[in-house]
Design a protein around this motif. Sequence first.
Motif, PDB file in Angstrom:
ATOM      1  N   ARG A  18       0.879  -1.173   0.000  1.00 45.92           N
ATOM      2  CA  ARG A  18       0.000   0.000   0.000  1.00 45.92           C
ATOM      3  C   ARG A  18       0.910   1.213   0.000  1.00 45.92           C
ATOM      4  N   PRO A  19       0.601   2.258  -0.773  1.00 50.75           N
ATOM      5  CA  PRO A  19       1.483   3.431  -0.766  1.00 50.75           C
ATOM      6  C   PRO A  19       1.741   3.917   0.666  1.00 50.75           C
ATOM      7  N   GLY A  20       3.013   4.099   1.019  1.00 51.84           N
ATOM      8  CA  GLY A  20       3.366   4.634   2.336  1.00 51.84           C
ATOM      9  C   GLY A  20       3.402   3.611   3.453  1.00 51.84           C
ATOM     10  N   ASP A  21       3.210   2.334   3.122  1.00 49.84           N
ATOM     11  CA  ASP A  21       3.120   1.288   4.155  1.00 49.84           C
ATOM     12  C   ASP A  21       4.201   0.238   3.899  1.00 49.84           C
ATOM     13  N   ASN A  22       4.942  -0.165   4.960  1.00 49.27           N
ATOM     14  CA  ASN A  22       6.030  -1.107   4.698  1.00 49.27           C
ATOM     15  C   ASN A  22       5.920  -2.448   5.408  1.00 49.27           C
ATOM     16  N   LEU A  23       4.702  -2.817   5.853  1.00 48.74           N
ATOM     17  CA  LEU A  23       4.549  -4.109   6.529  1.00 48.74           C
ATOM     18  C   LEU A  23       5.057  -5.256   5.649  1.00 48.74           C
ATOM     19  N   MET A  24       4.643  -5.261   4.380  1.00 53.11           N
ATOM     20  CA  MET A  24       5.035  -6.369   3.494  1.00 53.11           C
ATOM     21  C   MET A  24       6.523  -6.338   3.164  1.00 53.11           C
ATOM     22  N   GLN A  34       3.655   1.944  -5.748  1.00 59.67           N
ATOM     23  CA  GLN A  34       2.777   2.732  -6.617  1.00 59.67           C
ATOM     24  C   GLN A  34       3.313   4.141  -6.865  1.00 59.67           C
ATOM     25  N   GLY A  35       4.638   4.285  -6.745  1.00 57.53           N
ATOM     26  CA  GLY A  35       5.275   5.566  -7.071  1.00 57.53           C
ATOM     27  C   GLY A  35       5.001   6.659  -6.064  1.00 57.53           C
ATOM     28  N   ASP A  36       4.362   6.312  -4.960  1.00 51.18           N
ATOM     29  CA  ASP A  36       3.974   7.336  -3.986  1.00 51.18           C
ATOM     30  C   ASP A  36       5.175   7.778  -3.137  1.00 51.18           C
ATOM     31  N   LEU A  37       5.335   9.101  -2.972  1.00 50.07           N
ATOM     32  CA  LEU A  37       6.497   9.623  -2.242  1.00 50.07           C
ATOM     33  C   LEU A  37       6.096  10.298  -0.928  1.00 50.07           C
ATOM     34  N   THR A  38       4.857  10.078  -0.505  1.00 48.54           N
ATOM     35  CA  THR A  38       4.353  10.775   0.686  1.00 48.54           C
ATOM     36  C   THR A  38       5.023  10.285   1.967  1.00 48.54           C
ATOM     37  N   ASN A  39       5.325   8.999   2.026  1.00 46.96           N
ATOM     38  CA  ASN A  39       5.977   8.420   3.208  1.00 46.96           C
ATOM     39  C   ASN A  39       7.150   7.552   2.755  1.00 46.96           C
ATOM     40  N   ALA A  40       8.251   7.624   3.488  1.00 47.39           N
ATOM     41  CA  ALA A  40       9.383   6.726   3.189  1.00 47.39           C
ATOM     42  C   ALA A  40       9.008   5.323   3.652  1.00 47.39           C
ATOM     43  N   ILE A  88      15.154  -2.065  -5.207  1.00 47.05           N
ATOM     44  CA  ILE A  88      14.612  -1.109  -6.190  1.00 47.05           C
ATOM     45  C   ILE A  88      13.235  -0.725  -5.659  1.00 47.05           C
ATOM     46  N   ILE A  89      13.035   0.560  -5.398  1.00 49.75           N
ATOM     47  CA  ILE A  89      11.803   0.981  -4.726  1.00 49.75           C
ATOM     48  C   ILE A  89      11.090   2.052  -5.535  1.00 49.75           C
ATOM     49  N   ASP A  90       9.917   1.717  -6.034  1.00 49.26           N
ATOM     50  CA  ASP A  90       9.101   2.729  -6.725  1.00 49.26           C
ATOM     51  C   ASP A  90       8.271   3.444  -5.665  1.00 49.26           C
ATOM     52  N   GLY A  91       8.989   4.208  -4.853  1.00 47.64           N
ATOM     53  CA  GLY A  91       8.421   4.918  -3.709  1.00 47.64           C
ATOM     54  C   GLY A  91       9.562   5.667  -3.046  1.00 47.64           C
ATOM     55  N   ALA A  92       9.312   6.167  -1.836  1.00 47.98           N
ATOM     56  CA  ALA A  92      10.340   6.975  -1.154  1.00 47.98           C
ATOM     57  C   ALA A  92      11.072   6.159  -0.093  1.00 47.98           C
ATOM     58  N   ILE A  93      12.304   6.607   0.210  1.00 49.84           N
ATOM     59  CA  ILE A  93      13.086   6.032   1.305  1.00 49.84           C
ATOM     60  C   ILE A  93      13.605   7.185   2.172  1.00 49.84           C
ATOM     61  N   ARG A  94      14.233   6.836   3.301  1.00 50.56           N
ATOM     62  CA  ARG A  94      14.832   7.897   4.135  1.00 50.56           C
ATOM     63  C   ARG A  94      16.161   7.422   4.724  1.00 50.56           C
ATOM     64  N   ALA A 132      15.855   4.165  -5.814  1.00 53.71           N
ATOM     65  CA  ALA A 132      14.535   4.571  -5.330  1.00 53.71           C
ATOM     66  C   ALA A 132      14.035   5.782  -6.101  1.00 53.71           C
ATOM     67  N   ALA A 133      12.722   6.004  -5.999  1.00 57.11           N
ATOM     68  CA  ALA A 133      12.100   7.102  -6.752  1.00 57.11           C
ATOM     69  C   ALA A 133      12.179   8.432  -6.015  1.00 57.11           C
ATOM     70  N   GLY A 134      12.456   8.409  -4.698  1.00 60.70           N
ATOM     71  CA  GLY A 134      12.509   9.679  -3.974  1.00 60.70           C
ATOM     72  C   GLY A 134      12.920   9.488  -2.524  1.00 60.70           C
ATOM     73  N   VAL A 135      13.007  10.627  -1.837  1.00 61.21           N
ATOM     74  CA  VAL A 135      13.444  10.645  -0.439  1.00 61.21           C
ATOM     75  C   VAL A 135      12.458  11.487   0.352  1.00 61.21           C
ATOM     76  N   ASN A 136      12.100  10.999   1.535  1.00 60.62           N
ATOM     77  CA  ASN A 136      11.185  11.760   2.385  1.00 60.62           C
ATOM     78  C   ASN A 136      11.440  11.367   3.845  1.00 60.62           C
ATOM     79  N   PRO A 137      11.611  12.324   4.754  1.00 60.76           N
ATOM     80  CA  PRO A 137      11.847  11.946   6.154  1.00 60.76           C
ATOM     81  C   PRO A 137      10.603  11.394   6.850  1.00 60.76           C
TER      82      PRO A 137
END
Length: 239
Positions: free
Chosen positions: A63-69, A88-94, A113-119, A133-138
Amino acid sequence: MSNIGMRVYSNINRPTKEAVNEFKGLPVSVIADNMNRMFCMNPKIRPINDKPLLGPAFTIKTRPGDNLMLHKALDLAQPGDILVVDAQGDLTNAIMGELMVLWAQKRGLGGFIIDGAIRDVGALRKMDIPIYAAGVNPRGPYKDGPGEINVPISCGGVVVHPGDIVIGDDDGIVVINPQDTDELIEKSKAKFLREHQEMDDIMNMTWDRTWVDKSLQDRGCEIKNKSSKVKELITGNRD
Ligand SMILES: O=C([O-])CC(=O)C(=O)O
Ligand SMILES: [Mg+2]
């Protein structure tokens, strides 16, 4: 009964280590040129720590912004596996940071390889495991799911199946169906050699340039000579 969207497949068919290693040292651009330029990930997915990446894909859909899996995958993946994450390319949450990567490194995993954000990228840049990764977000992740592990995913605009060979370098990432390995290795090695020959030709000033004019001619390009161009600029006469 199954719980669609919340399923974990632990086992995947991996290509042999020999097949994977065949690609070592070949530039992604050269391999991709032999796939009609159709299987490169979207360039928004960039290398975070400039490490080349190569291995079988272990796929995760979050799920965008969720890292349980993704946390579950960290414990299931095998040494050398590349965790390929469709967030899903979402950068709202790492969805990943230093602690998770350290754990992955201790377990011998091959990269991310992450189509989402990391921190925590300051630390990640110094770590010896390839991360793209596709982006960075704290802003941190949620840990509730849903998501799936080892299903076909979309990452950087390319479909990735579990067990596909993924290769990354400074230019980006290409995705390979292991069944195409033999053909691709043969073609890519030949092209790599050709490019080296061309570099020698460039250094010797013998690089064949004839195809450029031929191509322009085939397309009906009109090449005006330099002196008339100068005259045209001076007189303003555009005929
Ligand atoms: O909190 C998380 O799940 C992600 C993170 O920053 C870390 O692993 O260091
Ligand atoms: Mg952290």
